[in-house]
Design a protein around this motif. Sequence first.
Motif, PDB file in Angstrom:
ATOM      1  N   ALA A 540     101.497 -67.655  16.469  1.00 25.23           N
ATOM      2  CA  ALA A 540     102.768 -68.128  17.027  1.00 25.23           C
ATOM      3  C   ALA A 540     102.761 -68.088  18.545  1.00 25.23           C
ATOM      4  CB  ALA A 540     103.913 -67.279  16.484  1.00 25.23           C
ATOM      5  N   ALA A 541     101.987 -67.167  19.111  1.00 26.97           N
ATOM      6  CA  ALA A 541     101.919 -67.047  20.569  1.00 26.97           C
ATOM      7  C   ALA A 541     100.979 -68.070  21.193  1.00 26.97           C
ATOM      8  CB  ALA A 541     101.473 -65.631  20.946  1.00 26.97           C
ATOM      9  N   ARG A 542     100.179 -68.745  20.358  1.00 27.06           N
ATOM     10  CA  ARG A 542      99.141 -69.630  20.896  1.00 27.06           C
ATOM     11  C   ARG A 542      99.243 -71.075  20.440  1.00 27.06           C
ATOM     12  NH1 ARG A 542      97.799 -64.606  20.660  1.00 27.06           N
ATOM     13  NH2 ARG A 542      96.353 -63.689  22.180  1.00 27.06           N
ATOM     14  N   LEU A 543     100.003 -71.323  19.378  1.00 28.21           N
ATOM     15  CA  LEU A 543     100.051 -72.667  18.821  1.00 28.21           C
ATOM     16  C   LEU A 543     101.497 -73.103  18.605  1.00 28.21           C
ATOM     17  CD1 LEU A 543      97.326 -72.289  16.028  1.00 28.21           C
ATOM     18  CD2 LEU A 543      97.041 -73.489  18.206  1.00 28.21           C
ATOM     19  N   PRO A 544     101.786 -74.395  18.776  1.00 32.02           N
ATOM     20  CA  PRO A 544     103.113 -74.877  18.398  1.00 32.02           C
ATOM     21  C   PRO A 544     103.306 -74.743  16.893  1.00 32.02           C
ATOM     22  CG  PRO A 544     101.650 -76.697  18.942  1.00 32.02           C
ATOM     23  CD  PRO A 544     100.932 -75.447  19.322  1.00 32.02           C
ATOM     24  N   HIS A 545     104.546 -74.728  16.448  1.00 32.25           N
ATOM     25  CA  HIS A 545     104.838 -74.434  15.037  1.00 32.25           C
ATOM     26  C   HIS A 545     104.140 -75.387  14.081  1.00 32.25           C
ATOM     27  CE1 HIS A 545     107.675 -77.834  14.630  1.00 32.25           C
ATOM     28  NE2 HIS A 545     107.943 -77.587  15.889  1.00 32.25           N
ATOM     29  N   TYR A 546     104.071 -76.694  14.449  1.00 32.98           N
ATOM     30  CA  TYR A 546     103.469 -77.655  13.528  1.00 32.98           C
ATOM     31  C   TYR A 546     101.966 -77.478  13.373  1.00 32.98           C
ATOM     32  CZ  TYR A 546     102.480 -80.034  17.942  1.00 32.98           C
ATOM     33  OH  TYR A 546     102.056 -80.330  19.209  1.00 32.98           O
ATOM     34  N   ALA A 547     101.317 -76.789  14.327  1.00 35.82           N
ATOM     35  CA  ALA A 547      99.865 -76.602  14.271  1.00 35.82           C
ATOM     36  C   ALA A 547      99.475 -75.289  13.602  1.00 35.82           C
ATOM     37  CB  ALA A 547      99.278 -76.651  15.680  1.00 35.82           C
TER      38      ALA A 547
END
Length: 610
Positions: A540-547
């Motif tokens: 969650a700290a590194r990727l947007p939610h859809y990814a």
Amino acid sequence: MRDDAQGVTAASPVERGAALKAWIRAMDAIKIMDREPEATLPGMLDGLVGTYGDGVALLGEGQQISYRELAEQVNRIARWGMAQRFAAGDVVCLLMPNCPDYVAIWLGLTRIGCVVALINTNQVGDALLHSIRTVGAVGLIVAGSLTEKIAAIPDGLPAAIWVHGEAPGDWPRLEPGVAGCDHAPLTAAERALPRPADQALLIYTSGTTGAPKAARLTHGRVMEWSFWFAGMMDAQPTDRLYDCLPLYHSTGGIVAVGAMLVKGGSVLISARFSASRFWDEVVDGECTIFQYIGELCRYLVAAPPHPNERRHRLRLACGNGLQAEVWREFVRRSGVGRILEFYAATEGSVSLYNCEGKPGAIGRVPPILAQRFPVHLLRCDSDQAEPVRDADGRCIACGPDEVGEAIGRVLDATRSPARQFDGYTDAGASARKLLRDVFSVGDCWFRTGDLMRRDAAGYYYFVDRIGDTFRWKGENVATSEVAEAVRGCPGVRDAVVYGVSVAGHEGRAGMAAITTEAGTTEAGTTEAGFDLAALRAHLAARLPHYAQPLFLRVCAELDLTGTFKLAKGRLQREGYAEAADPVWFNDRESGFVACDAALRSSIGNGGRRL
């Protein structure tokens, strides 16, 4: 529509006639580029004031901005940019959620020759820093609501940062500086108008591999898109378009906005899509057009009936990615009279339009226009993700209903700005998107990276993405980027990421197969030493939610090819439902939960929110 003897749905004479009229309107609309070859969208604004002056241009976030007020704000922002000593060609990043000021800012900065990089607001951490650094930005404008993302990056940001709106910290505010600038039209002595061949925007695309790439958009391409879609939509000054798509994307930020502005219409900009609020906002806003992606329509038809879903004034829904079954149900539920489905590559030369309203098709080129809008499907080697060539070294065009990669002819910019290839800021990535000596020596074609099929009636259908990118929630996701983030979590030994089909959902959901330092137990739970909650927080700290992977498969070992590369073919075929290893579902509320038989059935039947 009717079905012919071969079972191919063909357009009726009335539908073909209506479609041809739409194409003719579009071609007539872009003739302004012949009459006014130096015209650009920011350069047109002062002239639009003379025609539409007090008419509403933009609405949203409690604002209602007329054409006169928009032009004045654009002129102020342009002079503010000049006061910062921005030179033509300087890149300024824009990180803001949807609002009318977003449009005014990029129009004002591009008026003085700046190139504005439209940053995806979902990005965080290294991905966000990469998007900013890769374009060599001299400055960054960030919304006050998003400053936490910037504050979390220790170094590597531009020295000059301005905040739009209220925010903690010592960054200078944008609005006071802009408010002090003159709103009168700029003179040529102050700053020359940009030319159509000049770069205007950078829009990020995942492409087929790797981190986000910045695709170049010229003023000419922005103009052609704006007038072309205005013609396709038959846009009028009385139209109001509902736009809840991200303004950092080409569809929501350029097509929707530009098509209305050049014809004196207005755009109602919503901060975000909400299935529960959608029909109220459309009705209260007196909207006549809705810009969609297919996923939004799916949410609407999955929602309970709404009292306003037939009380609207929508005459047209325009967008892409609308599946046939969702299309039919959306029309049945809403009563919207016309759907304009299209396909277009932000950076490329391929565009298709379904003007006949055939559910499920992404477009069709009328035979009489095939030479002007050349699109072909090439037979591909599925293992190598490369086109197959014959004994003479030429590519092989697909026949009816044969799946192949879509390509578009790259034309000289003087013939069509939208059919040239402006490329990315990464020269290597640009070179990989071009295919030469396709049908004859020296010809050049743009590779979409998309697999399609074309039926006997000439309609195109999207099949899948080539290579290591899949599409989910209307976004392209690069598996290499996600895999790198997964591997960075403590306790993960290795990872491979791929997209899997989920019944009732468009695109493919992300799934990661991993091996851990701790391994797994026969009961399907992780052994001590590997923390699923920590993995979720890490992603969650590194990727947007859809990814962020929706499914997690914990394996004892991962498959390797003969050259010791990670293989995903078997894993992808098995998906989440047939995997022999423990599978975990990334639940929005509960985090990773064991994906047992009951949960798999619920997901497959559409009973679980994804």
